[in-house]
Write an enzyme that holds these catalytic residues in place. Structure first.
Site, PDB file in Angstrom:
ATOM      1  CE  LYS A   1      -4.463   0.886   0.163  1.00  0.00           C
ATOM      2  NZ  LYS A   1      -5.605   0.021  -0.211  1.00  0.00           N
TER       3      LYS A   1
ATOM      4  CG  ASP B   1      -7.359   3.148  -0.840  1.00  0.00           C
ATOM      5  OD1 ASP B   1      -7.790   1.994  -0.778  1.00  0.00           O
ATOM      6  OD2 ASP B   1      -7.475   3.952   0.111  1.00  0.00           O
TER       7      ASP B   1
HETATM    8  P1  NDP Z   1     -12.889   7.650  -2.940  1.00  0.00           P
HETATM    9  O1  NDP Z   1     -11.815   8.630  -2.745  1.00  0.00           O
HETATM   10  O2  NDP Z   1     -13.426   7.408  -4.306  1.00  0.00           O
HETATM   11  O3  NDP Z   1     -14.114   7.969  -2.000  1.00  0.00           O
HETATM   12  C1  NDP Z   1     -13.948   8.043  -0.627  1.00  0.00           C
HETATM   13  C2  NDP Z   1     -15.267   8.440   0.002  1.00  0.00           C
HETATM   14  O4  NDP Z   1     -15.172   8.283   1.413  1.00  0.00           O
HETATM   15  C3  NDP Z   1     -15.631   9.879  -0.247  1.00  0.00           C
HETATM   16  O5  NDP Z   1     -17.013   9.986  -0.258  1.00  0.00           O
HETATM   17  C4  NDP Z   1     -15.012  10.564   0.945  1.00  0.00           C
HETATM   18  O6  NDP Z   1     -15.567  11.825   1.259  1.00  0.00           O
HETATM   19  C5  NDP Z   1     -15.279   9.583   2.035  1.00  0.00           C
HETATM   20  N1  NDP Z   1     -14.248   9.725   3.067  1.00  0.00           N
HETATM   21  C6  NDP Z   1     -12.917   9.575   2.916  1.00  0.00           C
HETATM   22  N2  NDP Z   1     -12.265   9.822   4.057  1.00  0.00           N
HETATM   23  C7  NDP Z   1     -13.230  10.153   4.930  1.00  0.00           C
HETATM   24  C8  NDP Z   1     -13.207  10.515   6.285  1.00  0.00           C
HETATM   25  N3  NDP Z   1     -12.052  10.590   6.969  1.00  0.00           N
HETATM   26  N4  NDP Z   1     -14.400  10.779   6.893  1.00  0.00           N
HETATM   27  C9  NDP Z   1     -15.571  10.688   6.195  1.00  0.00           C
HETATM   28  N5  NDP Z   1     -15.645  10.363   4.909  1.00  0.00           N
HETATM   29  C10 NDP Z   1     -14.507  10.087   4.296  1.00  0.00           C
HETATM   30  O7  NDP Z   1     -12.311   6.283  -2.328  1.00  0.00           O
HETATM   31  P2  NDP Z   1     -12.813   4.785  -2.559  1.00  0.00           P
HETATM   32  O8  NDP Z   1     -14.279   4.751  -2.782  1.00  0.00           O
HETATM   33  O9  NDP Z   1     -11.912   4.163  -3.549  1.00  0.00           O
HETATM   34  O10 NDP Z   1     -12.452   4.129  -1.148  1.00  0.00           O
HETATM   35  C11 NDP Z   1     -13.400   4.052  -0.081  1.00  0.00           C
HETATM   36  C12 NDP Z   1     -12.961   2.942   0.876  1.00  0.00           C
HETATM   37  O11 NDP Z   1     -12.908   1.702   0.182  1.00  0.00           O
HETATM   38  C13 NDP Z   1     -11.569   3.120   1.499  1.00  0.00           C
HETATM   39  O12 NDP Z   1     -11.571   2.572   2.794  1.00  0.00           O
HETATM   40  C14 NDP Z   1     -10.681   2.263   0.596  1.00  0.00           C
HETATM   41  O13 NDP Z   1      -9.506   1.861   1.246  1.00  0.00           O
HETATM   42  C15 NDP Z   1     -11.624   1.099   0.330  1.00  0.00           C
HETATM   43  N6  NDP Z   1     -11.347   0.276  -0.839  1.00  0.00           N
HETATM   44  C16 NDP Z   1     -11.225   0.814  -2.078  1.00  0.00           C
HETATM   45  C17 NDP Z   1     -10.999   0.006  -3.172  1.00  0.00           C
HETATM   46  C18 NDP Z   1     -10.923   0.537  -4.551  1.00  0.00           C
HETATM   47  O14 NDP Z   1     -10.800  -0.261  -5.480  1.00  0.00           O
HETATM   48  N7  NDP Z   1     -11.019   1.834  -4.779  1.00  0.00           N
HETATM   49  C19 NDP Z   1     -10.815  -1.446  -3.014  1.00  0.00           C
HETATM   50  C20 NDP Z   1     -11.049  -1.925  -1.675  1.00  0.00           C
HETATM   51  C21 NDP Z   1     -11.281  -1.078  -0.635  1.00  0.00           C
HETATM   52  P3  NDP Z   1     -14.724  13.163   0.989  1.00  0.00           P
HETATM   53  O15 NDP Z   1     -14.701  13.303  -0.490  1.00  0.00           O
HETATM   54  O16 NDP Z   1     -15.459  14.239   1.701  1.00  0.00           O
HETATM   55  O17 NDP Z   1     -13.356  12.927   1.579  1.00  0.00           O
HETATM   56  O1  2IT Z   2      -7.894  -1.689  -0.739  1.00  0.00           O
HETATM   57  C1  2IT Z   2      -7.818  -2.195  -1.870  1.00  0.00           C
HETATM   58  O2  2IT Z   2      -7.950  -3.405  -2.046  1.00  0.00           O
HETATM   59  C2  2IT Z   2      -7.614  -1.301  -3.001  1.00  0.00           C
HETATM   60  N1  2IT Z   2      -7.561  -0.092  -2.826  1.00  0.00           N
HETATM   61  C3  2IT Z   2      -7.424  -1.860  -4.373  1.00  0.00           C
HETATM   62  C4  2IT Z   2      -6.012  -2.319  -4.594  1.00  0.00           C
HETATM   63  C5  2IT Z   2      -5.674  -2.747  -5.993  1.00  0.00           C
HETATM   64  O3  2IT Z   2      -4.478  -3.039  -6.206  1.00  0.00           O
HETATM   65  O4  2IT Z   2      -6.540  -2.816  -6.867  1.00  0.00           O
END
Ligand code: NDP
Ligand code: 2IT
Length: 450
Positions: free
Chosen positions: A123, A163
């Site tokens: 990461k 992420d």
């Molecule tokens: P994005 O940046 O696309 O979206 C994040 C969302 O979460 C936004 O709505 C954001 O709001 C909100 N958010 C982030 N930090 C905070 C906080 N501290 N308090 C409240 N709201 C918050 O990220 P993703 O959708 O990609 O990721 C969301 C989650 O999913 C994370 O935990 C990530 O690690 C996990 N994840 C992502 C994967 C991926 O493929 N993208 C895969 C597996 C897990 P704001 O814009 O106001 O910050």
């Molecule tokens: O938390 C996760 O699994 C991710 N943000 C996706 C990682 C990836 O390599 O696709």
């Protein structure tokens, strides 16, 4: 000796609270495995698995639109390569620090193992805040970030992805800079655009995979998603495509949030309303309250960090799907979920539920899936993107989606079978932690003391 493993790890990593939380959770389940299998203790696997193989920290200087020179900190935690190249996302968020990235990299080891694909855990990211930055500023920052990162990654060594704060736009700039530095067009990142090496369905994969997983959980209880009300947090990549898949399966998603608060739409977020959210978040980069201004049946509740609980988790529903960030459901929230009769909690985010909250859910018989199982569809599809890049081929959306569904089903069934084997019937968390751990631990033993 086993009792002191955790103390030793914590002593070596003072102040890394999120990392300790992730390690505690895995150890809680894996302790039983260590007791039953002395070779893991003899090879000191738990100590070794909690120590990153390598951590890279670097300066990221960049110039803003006013000509000021700024400095951020960049990181890549190369946690474990026993079963494949380091693999995991990059997070750009002001809260990013070593503890958060180590917790994410640690979780990623087990998640990636569960997918069945050959991917190690990693990461990275930066404390850079993309909010309010111009496109040009984001480009300059990401280019500077990649100038250093490029020295440490490779398509057979370490393959980052997105992420929080890193989506298609950032992956594009990162990929371009790597290609320029190395003079090489390879699959160095996943989540690429579909015209330049990206896999179809990768953008959808985490959210869709989450809902597939939740549907397999429901199926086990002889239930379906149809007509079920879902509270979803976040409004980014994972939340958007989770809501899309809920709609496709006749569920009713009633909330979305960002760090400023949440919207509640009692009539459900329709396809058209979801398109509004996608445009708001992905193109206009606006705040979620605009939803409630556009759709008068919806309400906006601002975030109240002093309240000790989040009113979002106090909305009556059948399913809760946290898709924003770590520790967003605390014990008070979990009690509200239980009080309102929630049937199922499946994590789209990484570690969104605190240990105390997990305890509340489990004690009350709520069907709970940890992110390392239920959100693995994103990295799994990243693995499929790597396979396509290595082979120089493109699969259709249907092919990738089918593989994604099979992988989520495989993880679901593996969690349950492993849990049962270790006397934890129905415990997805135990199943995920134990199955992921055993796969990586066996590979570490086979590869010697490294
Ligand atoms: P994005 O940046 O696309 O979206 C994040 C969302 O979460 C936004 O709505 C954001 O709001 C909100 N958010 C982030 N930090 C905070 C906080 N501290 N308090 C409240 N709201 C918050 O990220 P993703 O959708 O990609 O990721 C969301 C989650 O999913 C994370 O935990 C990530 O690690 C996990 N994840 C992502 C994967 C991926 O493929 N993208 C895969 C597996 C897990 P704001 O814009 O106001 O910050
Ligand atoms: O938390 C996760 O699994 C991710 N943000 C996706 C990682 C990836 O390599 O696709």
């Amino acid at each position: 000796m086993s009792q002191s493993v955790i103390d030793r790890i914590k002593q070596r990593t003072p102040g890394e609270t999120e990392f300790h939380q992730a390690v505690d959770e895995v150890y809680l389940n894996v302790k039983e495995v260590l007791d039953r299998n002395p070779q893991y203790v003899k090879h000191n696997i738990f100590d070794r698995i909690a120590e990153p193989e390598r951590v890279i920290m670097f300066r990221v200087p960049w110039m803003d639109d006013q000509g000021n020179i700024n400095v951020n900190r960049g990181y890549r935690v190369q946690m474990n390569s026993a079963i494949g190249p380091y693999k995991g996302g990059l997070r750009f968020h002001p809260s990013v620090n070593l503890s958060i990235l180590k917790f994410l990299a640690f979780e990623q080891i087990f998640k990636n193992a569960l997918t069945g694909l050959p991917m190690g855990g990693g990461k990275g990211g930066s404390d850079f805040d993309p909010k309010g930055k111009s496109d040009a500023e984001v480009m300059r920052f990401t280019q500077s970030f990649m100038q250093e990162l490029a020295k440490h990654i490779g398509h057979r060594t370490d393959v980052p992805a997105g992420d929080i704060g890193v989506g298609g736009r950032e992956i594009g700039y990162l990929f371009g800079m790597y290609k320029k530095i190395k003079n090489e067009f390879v699959g160095i990142l996943t989540g690429k655009g579909q015209g330049w090496g990206g896999s179809l369905i990768r953008p959808e994969a985490t959210g869709w995979g989450l809902i597939y997983f939740a549907m397999y959980m429901l199926e086990k209880q002889n239930e379906t998603l149809a007509g079920k009300r879902c509270i979803v947090s976040g409004s980014g990549n994972v939340a958007q495509f989770a809501i899309e898949k809920i709609i496709q399966n006749d569920g009713i998603a009633v909330t979305a949030s960002d760090s400023s608060g949440f919207i509640y739409d009692p009539d459900g977020i329709t396809r058209e309303k979801l398109e509004f959210i996608m445009d708001l978040k992905n193109n206009r980069r606006g705040r979620i309250h605009e939803y409630a201004e556009k759709y008068s049946n919806a309400t906006f509740t601002p975030a109240d960090r002093e309240a000790g609980h989040n009113a979002l988790w106090d909305i009556e529903a059948d399913l809760a799907l946290p898709c924003a960030t770590q520790n967003e459901i605390n014990a008070a929230d979990a009690k509200n979920l239980v009080k309102n009769g929630i049937k199922l909690v499946a994590e789209g985010a990484n570690m969104p539920t605190t240990p105390e909250a997990i305890e509340v859910l489990m004690e009350n018989g709520v069907n709970y899936a940890p992110g390392k199982a239920s959100n693995a569809g994103g990295v799994a599809t990243s693995g499929l993107e790597m396979v396509q890049n290595f082979g120089g081929v493109y699969w259709t959306a249907e092919e990738v989606d089918k593989k994604l569904q099979n992988i989520m089903k495989g993880i679901h069934d593996n969690c349950l079978a492993t849990a049962e084997k270790y006397g934890k019937k129905g415990d997805y968390m135990a199943g995920a932690n134990i199955a992921g751990f055993i796969k990586v631990a066996d590979a570490m033993i086979a590869e010697g003391i490294l």
